[in-house]
Design a protein around this motif. Structure first.
Motif, PDB file in Angstrom:
ATOM      1  N   PHE A 188       0.820  -1.210   0.000  1.00 57.55           N
ATOM      2  CA  PHE A 188       0.000   0.000   0.000  1.00 57.55           C
ATOM      3  C   PHE A 188       0.857   1.264   0.000  1.00 57.55           C
ATOM      4  N   TYR A 189       1.889   1.276   0.826  1.00 58.49           N
ATOM      5  CA  TYR A 189       2.761   2.444   0.932  1.00 58.49           C
ATOM      6  C   TYR A 189       3.941   2.266  -0.026  1.00 58.49           C
ATOM      7  N   ARG A 190       3.750   2.662  -1.257  1.00 63.32           N
ATOM      8  CA  ARG A 190       4.747   2.431  -2.292  1.00 63.32           C
ATOM      9  C   ARG A 190       5.985   3.302  -2.070  1.00 63.32           C
ATOM     10  N   GLY A 191       7.110   2.630  -1.929  1.00 67.07           N
ATOM     11  CA  GLY A 191       8.372   3.350  -1.788  1.00 67.07           C
ATOM     12  C   GLY A 191       8.657   3.886  -0.411  1.00 67.07           C
ATOM     13  N   ASP A 192       7.776   3.648   0.553  1.00 72.53           N
ATOM     14  CA  ASP A 192       7.977   4.141   1.917  1.00 72.53           C
ATOM     15  C   ASP A 192       8.400   2.999   2.828  1.00 72.53           C
ATOM     16  N   GLU A 193       9.489   3.202   3.540  1.00 73.43           N
ATOM     17  CA  GLU A 193       9.961   2.203   4.487  1.00 73.43           C
ATOM     18  C   GLU A 193       9.233   2.401   5.812  1.00 73.43           C
ATOM     19  N   PRO A 194       8.613   1.357   6.353  1.00 77.21           N
ATOM     20  CA  PRO A 194       7.885   1.529   7.613  1.00 77.21           C
ATOM     21  C   PRO A 194       8.846   1.722   8.778  1.00 77.21           C
ATOM     22  N   SER A 195       8.435   2.502   9.739  1.00 79.97           N
ATOM     23  CA  SER A 195       9.245   2.692  10.936  1.00 79.97           C
ATOM     24  C   SER A 195       9.113   1.473  11.844  1.00 79.97           C
ATOM     25  N   ASP A 196      10.039   1.342  12.775  1.00 74.53           N
ATOM     26  CA  ASP A 196       9.985   0.234  13.739  1.00 74.53           C
ATOM     27  C   ASP A 196       8.702   0.296  14.562  1.00 74.53           C
ATOM     28  N   LEU A 197       8.249   1.523  14.841  1.00 80.13           N
ATOM     29  CA  LEU A 197       7.020   1.686  15.627  1.00 80.13           C
ATOM     30  C   LEU A 197       5.828   1.087  14.891  1.00 80.13           C
ATOM     31  N   VAL A 198       5.748   1.310  13.581  1.00 85.61           N
ATOM     32  CA  VAL A 198       4.638   0.771  12.789  1.00 85.61           C
ATOM     33  C   VAL A 198       4.670  -0.754  12.796  1.00 85.61           C
ATOM     34  N   ILE A 199       5.836  -1.327  12.524  1.00 85.14           N
ATOM     35  CA  ILE A 199       5.949  -2.791  12.478  1.00 85.14           C
ATOM     36  C   ILE A 199       5.656  -3.396  13.842  1.00 85.14           C
ATOM     37  N   ASN A 200       6.169  -2.790  14.890  1.00 85.09           N
ATOM     38  CA  ASN A 200       5.904  -3.313  16.243  1.00 85.09           C
ATOM     39  C   ASN A 200       4.423  -3.246  16.585  1.00 85.09           C
ATOM     40  N   SER A 201       3.745  -2.208  16.101  1.00 87.32           N
ATOM     41  CA  SER A 201       2.304  -2.086  16.358  1.00 87.32           C
ATOM     42  C   SER A 201       1.534  -3.193  15.642  1.00 87.32           C
ATOM     43  N   LEU A 202       1.928  -3.490  14.401  1.00 88.69           N
ATOM     44  CA  LEU A 202       1.271  -4.564  13.655  1.00 88.69           C
ATOM     45  C   LEU A 202       1.522  -5.923  14.295  1.00 88.69           C
ATOM     46  N   LEU A 203       2.739  -6.131  14.772  1.00 87.84           N
ATOM     47  CA  LEU A 203       3.056  -7.410  15.418  1.00 87.84           C
ATOM     48  C   LEU A 203       2.356  -7.527  16.772  1.00 87.84           C
ATOM     49  N   GLU A 204       2.182  -6.416  17.438  1.00 88.30           N
ATOM     50  CA  GLU A 204       1.454  -6.431  18.712  1.00 88.30           C
ATOM     51  C   GLU A 204      -0.005  -6.811  18.470  1.00 88.30           C
ATOM     52  N   LEU A 205      -0.582  -6.313  17.389  1.00 86.43           N
ATOM     53  CA  LEU A 205      -1.940  -6.700  17.017  1.00 86.43           C
ATOM     54  C   LEU A 205      -2.018  -8.198  16.754  1.00 86.43           C
ATOM     55  N   ASP A 206      -1.009  -8.712  16.036  1.00 87.16           N
ATOM     56  CA  ASP A 206      -0.997 -10.146  15.731  1.00 87.16           C
ATOM     57  C   ASP A 206      -0.879 -10.977  16.992  1.00 87.16           C
ATOM     58  N   ARG A 207      -0.062 -10.533  17.944  1.00 88.64           N
ATOM     59  CA  ARG A 207       0.079 -11.276  19.206  1.00 88.64           C
ATOM     60  C   ARG A 207      -1.240 -11.297  19.967  1.00 88.64           C
ATOM     61  N   ALA A 208      -1.961 -10.180  19.931  1.00 87.34           N
ATOM     62  CA  ALA A 208      -3.265 -10.138  20.598  1.00 87.34           C
ATOM     63  C   ALA A 208      -4.237 -11.114  19.949  1.00 87.34           C
ATOM     64  N   MET A 209      -4.163 -11.241  18.607  1.00 86.76           N
ATOM     65  CA  MET A 209      -5.013 -12.207  17.905  1.00 86.76           C
ATOM     66  C   MET A 209      -4.613 -13.643  18.248  1.00 86.76           C
ATOM     67  N   ALA A 210      -3.306 -13.870  18.387  1.00 85.31           N
ATOM     68  CA  ALA A 210      -2.821 -15.215  18.709  1.00 85.31           C
ATOM     69  C   ALA A 210      -3.272 -15.624  20.104  1.00 85.31           C
ATOM     70  N   VAL A 211      -3.283 -14.696  21.041  1.00 89.88           N
ATOM     71  CA  VAL A 211      -3.727 -14.990  22.406  1.00 89.88           C
ATOM     72  C   VAL A 211      -5.183 -15.441  22.402  1.00 89.88           C
ATOM     73  N   LYS A 212      -5.966 -14.914  21.470  1.00 86.65           N
ATOM     74  CA  LYS A 212      -7.378 -15.282  21.363  1.00 86.65           C
ATOM     75  C   LYS A 212      -7.581 -16.555  20.547  1.00 86.65           C
ATOM     76  N   ASN A 213      -6.455 -17.179  20.192  1.00 76.77           N
ATOM     77  CA  ASN A 213      -6.490 -18.441  19.430  1.00 76.77           C
ATOM     78  C   ASN A 213      -7.143 -18.285  18.059  1.00 76.77           C
ATOM     79  N   GLU A 214      -6.937 -17.127  17.446  1.00 79.04           N
ATOM     80  CA  GLU A 214      -7.441 -16.916  16.093  1.00 79.04           C
ATOM     81  C   GLU A 214      -6.593 -17.716  15.103  1.00 79.04           C
TER      82      GLU A 214
END
Length: 236
Positions: A188-214
């Motif tokens: 989606f973000y063509r040519g833009d490198e994501p910051s560590d904060l963005v990636i960590n936020s996405l991974l934190e969302l994924d961990r929350a989903m994993a805790v719910k056994n999604e």
């Protein structure tokens, strides 16, 4: 007689000298005299606005220039999401219909006038010929964002939409990791490198989903939806 004549000559000389000195003093006084200026003749009367000319326009307040952020118009947004969600191996059902419904036919919110001669039906104008006079770009607005979110939720609400995203991730793991999250972001973000904060936020969302056994598919869906719904990728 000579003596009388000599006295008269002296008196005449003194009188003449006095007249000459008097005239000289008067001339010197005129040269050194302060000359009052006629302000009216010089037209230097100050106005109430501080202008030196009665005919000069009044001073105006200085307005600082402003700069607005430009967001992509309907053509840009439609082109990008079409590329993201096109999957020849497993096409997304009604993808073009969704793009038309939430993006192409919303020119008033996204910008860019339509072409009434693009087809016999005038489909590009959504049945309203006035849309041909729209500006190329418009300011971002809440209605536009609501349409865009609707598109993301509809297309990613289908498993085919999620799989279309996954098909573009190289070395895809079973569940999201940092490398995969960066790739989804880059779709989606063509040519833009994501910051560590963005990636960590996405991974934190994924961990929350994993805790719910999604399931992994639902975790991918949540990650892709988060990126799709974020407004920053529309900036140009």
């Amino acid at each position: 007689m000579k003596m009388l004549k000599s006295q008269k000559t002296k008196i005449f000389t003194l009188v003449l000298s006095g007249l000459v000195l008097t005239q000289m003093y008067q001339n010197c006084g005129q040269m050194g005299e302060f000359q009052a200026l006629d302000m009216s003749s010089m037209n230097l009367s100050l106005g109430s606005e501080g202008s030196t000319d009665l005919n000069h326009p009044a001073q105006k307040d200085v307005v600082l220039p402003t700069q607005k952020i430009q967001v992509g118009n309907r053509e840009y947004v439609a082109s990008l999401v079409r590329e993201v969600f096109t999957n020849p191996a497993a096409p997304v059902p009604n993808l073009e219909a969704l793009i038309n419904q939430w993006i192409i036919n919303r020119g008033a919110q996204y910008g860019l006038g339509c072409n009434p001669y693009s087809s016999y039906s005038g489909r590009d104008c959504g049945g309203d010929i006035s849309n041909a006079n729209l500006s190329t770009h418009v300011d971002d607005n809440t209605v536009r964002e609501s349409f865009r979110v609707q598109f993301c939720e509809n297309v990613l609400g289908m498993d085919e939409g999620v799989n279309a995203v996954l098909a573009k991730i190289s070395n895809r793991p079973t569940a999201p990791n940092a490398s995969a999250a960066k790739q989804v972001y880059g779709l989606f973000y063509r040519g833009d490198e994501p910051s560590d904060l963005v990636i960590n936020s996405l991974l934190e969302l994924d961990r929350a989903m994993a805790v719910k056994n999604e399931t992994p598919l639902e975790r991918w869906r949540a990650l892709a939806l988060q990126v799709c719904e974020s407004p920053g990728w529309q900036l140009q």
